[in-house]
Scaffold this active site. Structure first.
Site, PDB file in Angstrom:
ATOM      1  N   MET A  28      -0.401 -15.839   0.226  1.00  0.00           N
ATOM      2  CA  MET A  28      -1.715 -15.583  -0.382  1.00  0.00           C
ATOM      3  C   MET A  28      -2.791 -15.899   0.656  1.00  0.00           C
ATOM      4  O   MET A  28      -2.623 -16.818   1.447  1.00  0.00           O
ATOM      5  CB  MET A  28      -1.895 -16.498  -1.604  1.00  0.00           C
ATOM      6  CG  MET A  28      -3.316 -16.544  -2.146  1.00  0.00           C
ATOM      7  SD  MET A  28      -3.459 -17.568  -3.620  1.00  0.00           S
ATOM      8  CE  MET A  28      -3.188 -19.210  -2.943  1.00  0.00           C
ATOM      9  N   ASN A  29      -3.895 -15.135   0.660  1.00  0.00           N
ATOM     10  CA  ASN A  29      -5.064 -15.606   1.420  1.00  0.00           C
ATOM     11  C   ASN A  29      -6.323 -15.533   0.571  1.00  0.00           C
ATOM     12  O   ASN A  29      -6.325 -16.161  -0.502  1.00  0.00           O
ATOM     13  CB  ASN A  29      -5.178 -15.004   2.831  1.00  0.00           C
ATOM     14  CG  ASN A  29      -5.134 -13.506   2.965  1.00  0.00           C
ATOM     15  OD1 ASN A  29      -4.171 -12.874   2.598  1.00  0.00           O
ATOM     16  ND2 ASN A  29      -6.168 -12.927   3.526  1.00  0.00           N
ATOM     17  N   ASP A  30      -7.350 -14.832   0.960  1.00  0.00           N
ATOM     18  CA  ASP A  30      -8.677 -14.976   0.345  1.00  0.00           C
ATOM     19  C   ASP A  30      -8.692 -14.879  -1.189  1.00  0.00           C
ATOM     20  O   ASP A  30      -8.047 -13.997  -1.761  1.00  0.00           O
ATOM     21  CB  ASP A  30      -9.618 -13.860   0.803  1.00  0.00           C
ATOM     22  CG  ASP A  30      -9.480 -13.518   2.267  1.00  0.00           C
ATOM     23  OD1 ASP A  30      -8.749 -14.204   2.970  1.00  0.00           O
ATOM     24  OD2 ASP A  30     -10.119 -12.542   2.691  1.00  0.00           O
TER      25      ASP A  30
ATOM     26  N   TRP B   6       1.473 -12.828   6.094  1.00  0.00           N
ATOM     27  CA  TRP B   6       0.467 -11.803   5.801  1.00  0.00           C
ATOM     28  C   TRP B   6       1.027 -10.404   6.031  1.00  0.00           C
ATOM     29  O   TRP B   6       1.717 -10.153   7.010  1.00  0.00           O
ATOM     30  CB  TRP B   6      -0.744 -12.048   6.703  1.00  0.00           C
ATOM     31  CG  TRP B   6      -1.949 -11.220   6.382  1.00  0.00           C
ATOM     32  CD1 TRP B   6      -2.938 -11.534   5.507  1.00  0.00           C
ATOM     33  CD2 TRP B   6      -2.311  -9.964   6.948  1.00  0.00           C
ATOM     34  NE1 TRP B   6      -3.881 -10.535   5.486  1.00  0.00           N
ATOM     35  CE2 TRP B   6      -3.523  -9.560   6.362  1.00  0.00           C
ATOM     36  CE3 TRP B   6      -1.716  -9.122   7.894  1.00  0.00           C
ATOM     37  CZ2 TRP B   6      -4.168  -8.375   6.695  1.00  0.00           C
ATOM     38  CZ3 TRP B   6      -2.350  -7.940   8.217  1.00  0.00           C
ATOM     39  CH2 TRP B   6      -3.567  -7.576   7.624  1.00  0.00           C
TER      40      TRP B   6
ATOM     41  N   TRP C 288      -7.976  -4.937   0.662  1.00  0.00           N
ATOM     42  CA  TRP C 288      -8.547  -6.160   1.210  1.00  0.00           C
ATOM     43  C   TRP C 288      -9.627  -6.740   0.294  1.00  0.00           C
ATOM     44  O   TRP C 288      -9.836  -6.275  -0.825  1.00  0.00           O
ATOM     45  CB  TRP C 288      -9.065  -5.896   2.626  1.00  0.00           C
ATOM     46  CG  TRP C 288      -7.930  -5.812   3.626  1.00  0.00           C
ATOM     47  CD1 TRP C 288      -6.584  -5.784   3.342  1.00  0.00           C
ATOM     48  CD2 TRP C 288      -8.025  -5.722   5.039  1.00  0.00           C
ATOM     49  NE1 TRP C 288      -5.863  -5.703   4.498  1.00  0.00           N
ATOM     50  CE2 TRP C 288      -6.718  -5.662   5.564  1.00  0.00           C
ATOM     51  CE3 TRP C 288      -9.101  -5.698   5.929  1.00  0.00           C
ATOM     52  CZ2 TRP C 288      -6.460  -5.582   6.929  1.00  0.00           C
ATOM     53  CZ3 TRP C 288      -8.845  -5.610   7.290  1.00  0.00           C
ATOM     54  CH2 TRP C 288      -7.535  -5.560   7.788  1.00  0.00           C
ATOM     55  N   THR C 289     -10.348  -7.707   0.864  1.00  0.00           N
ATOM     56  CA  THR C 289     -11.213  -8.555   0.046  1.00  0.00           C
ATOM     57  C   THR C 289     -12.372  -7.805  -0.623  1.00  0.00           C
ATOM     58  O   THR C 289     -12.920  -6.856  -0.059  1.00  0.00           O
ATOM     59  CB  THR C 289     -11.710  -9.719   0.921  1.00  0.00           C
ATOM     60  OG1 THR C 289     -10.633 -10.646   0.964  1.00  0.00           O
ATOM     61  CG2 THR C 289     -12.926 -10.411   0.361  1.00  0.00           C
TER      62      THR C 289
ATOM     63  N   ARG D 257     -16.240  -5.032   6.522  1.00  0.00           N
ATOM     64  CA  ARG D 257     -15.416  -5.419   5.362  1.00  0.00           C
ATOM     65  C   ARG D 257     -16.043  -6.472   4.446  1.00  0.00           C
ATOM     66  O   ARG D 257     -16.984  -7.147   4.807  1.00  0.00           O
ATOM     67  CB  ARG D 257     -14.035  -5.889   5.815  1.00  0.00           C
ATOM     68  CG  ARG D 257     -14.000  -6.993   6.837  1.00  0.00           C
ATOM     69  CD  ARG D 257     -12.541  -7.224   7.260  1.00  0.00           C
ATOM     70  NE  ARG D 257     -12.411  -8.275   8.245  1.00  0.00           N
ATOM     71  CZ  ARG D 257     -12.456  -8.065   9.555  1.00  0.00           C
ATOM     72  NH1 ARG D 257     -12.626  -6.855  10.038  1.00  0.00           N
ATOM     73  NH2 ARG D 257     -12.341  -9.083  10.393  1.00  0.00           N
ATOM     74  N   ASP D 258     -15.426  -6.569   3.280  1.00  0.00           N
ATOM     75  CA  ASP D 258     -15.641  -7.632   2.312  1.00  0.00           C
ATOM     76  C   ASP D 258     -17.013  -7.579   1.625  1.00  0.00           C
ATOM     77  O   ASP D 258     -17.864  -8.468   1.834  1.00  0.00           O
ATOM     78  CB  ASP D 258     -15.435  -9.016   2.966  1.00  0.00           C
ATOM     79  CG  ASP D 258     -14.160  -9.079   3.795  1.00  0.00           C
ATOM     80  OD1 ASP D 258     -13.220  -8.322   3.479  1.00  0.00           O
ATOM     81  OD2 ASP D 258     -14.100  -9.870   4.759  1.00  0.00           O
TER      82      ASP D 258
ATOM     83  N   GLU E  58     -16.945 -12.246   8.135  1.00  0.00           N
ATOM     84  CA  GLU E  58     -16.102 -11.771   7.042  1.00  0.00           C
ATOM     85  C   GLU E  58     -16.586 -12.403   5.741  1.00  0.00           C
ATOM     86  O   GLU E  58     -17.293 -13.419   5.749  1.00  0.00           O
ATOM     87  CB  GLU E  58     -14.644 -12.206   7.254  1.00  0.00           C
ATOM     88  CG  GLU E  58     -14.015 -11.729   8.541  1.00  0.00           C
ATOM     89  CD  GLU E  58     -12.541 -12.110   8.645  1.00  0.00           C
ATOM     90  OE1 GLU E  58     -11.729 -11.219   8.886  1.00  0.00           O
ATOM     91  OE2 GLU E  58     -12.199 -13.304   8.481  1.00  0.00           O
TER      92      GLU E  58
HETATM   93  N1  DQQ Z   1      -8.857 -11.301   4.855  1.00  0.00           N
HETATM   94  C1  DQQ Z   1      -8.874  -9.959   4.319  1.00  0.00           C
HETATM   95  C2  DQQ Z   1     -10.075  -9.317   4.903  1.00  0.00           C
HETATM   96  C3  DQQ Z   1     -10.936 -10.471   5.237  1.00  0.00           C
HETATM   97  C4  DQQ Z   1      -9.952 -11.471   5.745  1.00  0.00           C
HETATM   98  C5  DQQ Z   1      -7.571  -9.292   4.670  1.00  0.00           C
HETATM   99  C6  DQQ Z   1     -10.473 -12.869   5.725  1.00  0.00           C
HETATM  100  O1  DQQ Z   1     -10.707  -8.448   3.968  1.00  0.00           O
HETATM  101  O2  DQQ Z   1     -11.914 -10.145   6.160  1.00  0.00           O
HETATM  102  O3  DQQ Z   1      -6.498  -9.968   4.097  1.00  0.00           O
HETATM  103  O4  DQQ Z   1      -9.447 -13.798   5.670  1.00  0.00           O
END
Ligand code: DQQ
Length: 719
Positions: free
Chosen positions: A199-201, A225, A260-261, A324-325, A379
């Site tokens: 898991m990440n964001d 990842w 993605w995020t 992104r994001d 980000e």
């Molecule tokens: N993680 C996502 C991106 C973001 C990055 C990809 C930050 O959208 O910029 O997994 O950890």
């Protein structure tokens, strides 16, 4: 008639010729009949479906079901947009292709990632885990935990065998300081984490119809990842979580390399819209929209990606992989929604500002919301108001006026640190001006001085508060993550508000629901810790704690007059300094400590003096947190603002097996550490107070509550 000799015969097109009583080969007749049969079967199926529907619902209801089901009040009006968007879609594709060409020259960020992380043996090991996982999956329904252990064991055994036969380097499991059960002891008990894998964001956290939702960047297949999807969990109290099915997976050209995020916004009519970044098949970062498939479903289990995606492509001035994001959007007095997206331009971090009236057609603004020189890619931007008067009450993202300040947060891709800056947002010009440029993004305040990244906040209208989620990455080896079968947790959700006492920073504090997890309490009171003292808190065995401790502030009690020369040691929080000596400090707590103190994580205060002024530091020293050698033991620290009137110094330290989350001076400073003990596991872990400084320190109070484990499981299993 004879069969054609030198041709392959399709036995399905052999017709019986009654006249000649012999087999006839006729491809043309065969094709016509096939087409006829196909049309007939489609017609019959459609008729059957309709009949079934009428039989189940009755004729009028069936008609209603198709044509006039009441449109929920909170559903976005997509009329006319879909058809327009389909034609735009191919134009978008052409543009992303063009952008991808420039990306190829850049070398491809994704490729770089792969080369960095997938060493030869990792690749072969990952393949093995994957292979064994699929064969065990069917058997895994009844007891997932045991099953995962079996997968790992079998994968390890065959990895060693294969690696030997191929003459590849072998990860020496026999030399690992952890056996499988010890590794399981590193798993957290009350921090949010998925059942398994990476898991990440945190993404699009929200409160809706009585439930909190947390989406998160998730690899459903492995503990590293890749193939990023949106995991999804629901909770009624931010502490107990049920996992529901993946909200979104990379299944469209515009997100085939990763969903993605992104962030959630409630539109004026209550429609819930999610904007997220898709990493396209051509390696371009684009912005997409998604909506709950059924806005009436309180669990929001199914999501529809908008038919006209992507809604935004990178502007020409930035790289296609630097876009992104999207943030949660805010509504301006002019009736337009605005949001910003992180990027970089010539080495400067930038927040690109967009506006829209319908959430679909976005227009880039003529200025960036913010830019800071030399800070690299930004980000996971976050932008929200806080009350100027320091009230912990939160306000929604669209609120503005003289009574608020605005917070802009950027996650620095280069350093993997989350910085925030407080300032003023002008709702006429849509410009943001930091209060103090010397503490601008990348230079000043951090949410957390340890491991805490890609954070995202949301306004919780149930609790009238702003809540912050942040990702705590692992800092052991990738091999270890694969053995554990999981990687990363989310920090405890924190309530966040403006610190009107210092007028310069935010306060963060674990949401009050965490208090419900407190169980038996162990206390100390009014104790003088002489220099060189280490005292165990009686009965403190265990690795799940919520500890609050206060010390008398040695500076506020007159000691400041000590006639000593300056101790300019602002870098004191470096490696191993808990065992160093100052006049005041280090003093504080040793958590996750083994009985003989071979392992210990020290959270401590230390005072330095420069030009006659004392500065209070808080540090988290990981240098002796584990006897294992291949884990990151970086120590963290920060200056703590302490006001003259403040007679006490306080720490709240939350310990959860491999996490130590510290809140200093009521939440002015936070430090989160990852630690991987080999001895101080479960009940072998102890808690101590200590003072290594020359001067005695008065401990005013210590209350340490054991924290109960939270059972998190899949929603389906409790049906
Ligand atoms: N993680 C996502 C991106 C973001 C990055 C990809 C930050 O959208 O910029 O997994 O950890």
């Amino acid at each position: 008639m004879a069969f054609p000799l030198n041709e392959e015969i399709d036995t399905h097109s052999l017709l019986w010729d009654s006249d000649t009583a012999s087999a006839t080969y006729s491809p043309l007749i065969s094709f016509k009949i096939k087409a006829l049969l196909l049309a007939l079967s489609i017609f019959i199926s459609l008729a059957c479906i309709s009949l079934l529907k009428y039989a189940l619902l009755g004729f009028p209801e069936a008609m209603q079901f198709s044509f006039s089901k009441e449109v929920p009040r909170n559903q976005i009006n997509l009329d006319g947009i879909a058809s327009k968007s389909i034609s735009e879609n191919s134009a978008m594709r052409a543009k992303t292709f063009a952008l991808s060409q420039s990306l190829k020259e850049d070398g491809g960020a994704f490729k770089k990632f792969e080369t960095n992380y997938r060493t030869t043996w990792n690749k072969s090991y990952i393949e093995l885990v994957r292979k064994h996982k699929s064969s065990f999956d069917r058997a895994c329904y009844s007891n997932r935990k045991i099953c995962l252990k079996r997968i790992r064991k079998t994968a390890e055994a065959s990895h060693i065998k294969t690696a030997r036969s191929m003459n590849l380097p072998i990860f020496e499991y026999s030399n690992s300081p952890w056996n499988m059960s010890a590794l399981d002891s590193l798993r957290t008990a009350f921090h949010f984490q998925p059942e398994s894998n990476w898991m990440n964001d945190p993404n699009a956290p929200l409160y809706h119809n009585g439930l909190y939702h947390l989406f998160f960047q998730y690899n459903p297949n492995n503990a590293f990842w890749g193939l990023i999807s949106w995991g999804h969990a629901i909770s009624s109290d931010l502490v107990h979580w049920l996992y529901v099915e993946l909200a979104m997976q990379p299944d469209q050209w515009y997100d085939s390399q990763g969903v993605w995020t992104g962030s959630a916004t409630f539109l004026e009519d209550g429609t819930l819209a999610v904007l997220y970044t898709g990493f396209t098949n051509e390696s371009v970062q684009v912005q997409n929209l998604a909506f709950p498939a059924d806005p009436y479903d309180p669990l929001l289990r199914k999501w529809n990606k908008y038919v006209g995606n992507p809604v935004l492509l990178p502007p020409t001035e930035v790289q296609p992989t630097d876009f992104r994001d999207p943030t949660t959007a805010w509504l301006g007095a002019d009736g337009l929604w605005r949001m910003c997206i992180g990027s970089k331009l010539e080495g400067n971090g930038i927040a690109i500002l967009y506006s829209t009236s319908d959430f679909i057609n976005w227009k880039i603004d003529n200025h960036y919301l913010h830019e800071v020189e030399g800070t690299g890619m930004w980000e996971c931007l976050d932008f929200y108001p806080v009350l100027k008067n320091g009230s912990p009450i939160g306000i929604s993202t669209s609120r503005y006026g003289a009574h608020v300040k605005h917070v802009l947060k950027a996650s620095m891709d280069d350093s993997k640190l989350d910085f925030y800056v407080i300032g003023t947002y002008d709702h006429q010009s849509h410009t943001f001006t930091p209060d103090d440029r010397s503490v601008d993004l990348g230079r000043g305040h951090r949410y957390d001085y340890g491991k805490f990244y890609a954070s995202k906040s949301f306004y919780d209208d149930k609790g009238e508060r702003r809540i912050l989620w942040g990702w705590i990455n692992e800092s052991d080896s990738m091999q270890n993550d694969i053995r554990k079968g999981w990687a990363s947790v989310q920090a405890l959700p924190r309530q966040v508000w403006f610190d009107a006492d210092t007028e310069s920073n935010l306060i963060q504090w674990p949401v009050e629901e965490v208090l419900d997890l407190r169980r038996s309490k162990y206390s100390l009171e009014n104790m003088v810790l002489q220099g060189g003292t280490v005292v165990e808190v009686t009965g403190s065995s265990g690795s799940q704690w919520d500890i609050e401790v206060t010390f008398e502030n040695p500076i506020s009690i007159g000691n400041a007059e000590h006639n000593i020369s300056d101790i300019n040691q602002l870098s004191f929080c470096g490696e191993g300094n808990a065992s160093g000596k100052g006049l005041y400090g280090p003093f504080g707590l040793l958590v996750l400590a083994s009985e003989g103190l071979e392992e210990q994580t020290a959270i401590y205060f230390f005072f330095t003096k420069s030009n006659g002024t004392w500065t209070t530091l808080v540090c988290s020293d990981q240098s002796r947190s584990s006897l294992a050698i291949n884990v990151d033991k970086t120590s963290y620290g920060s200056v703590v603002p302490v006001l003259k009137k403040e007679k006490l110094l306080s720490l709240r330290v939350i310990v959860d097996h491999s996490i130590v989350e510290t809140f200093v001076q009521g939440g002015r400073v936070c430090i989160t550490s990852r630690v991987y003990p080999t001895l101080a596991l479960d009940n072998a872990a102890r808690l101590f107070v200590f003072n290594n400084g020359t001067m005695p320190i008065a401990l005013k109070s210590l209350d340490a509550w054991k924290v109960s484990k939270v059972d998190m499981h899949a929603y389906a299993t409790v049906q």
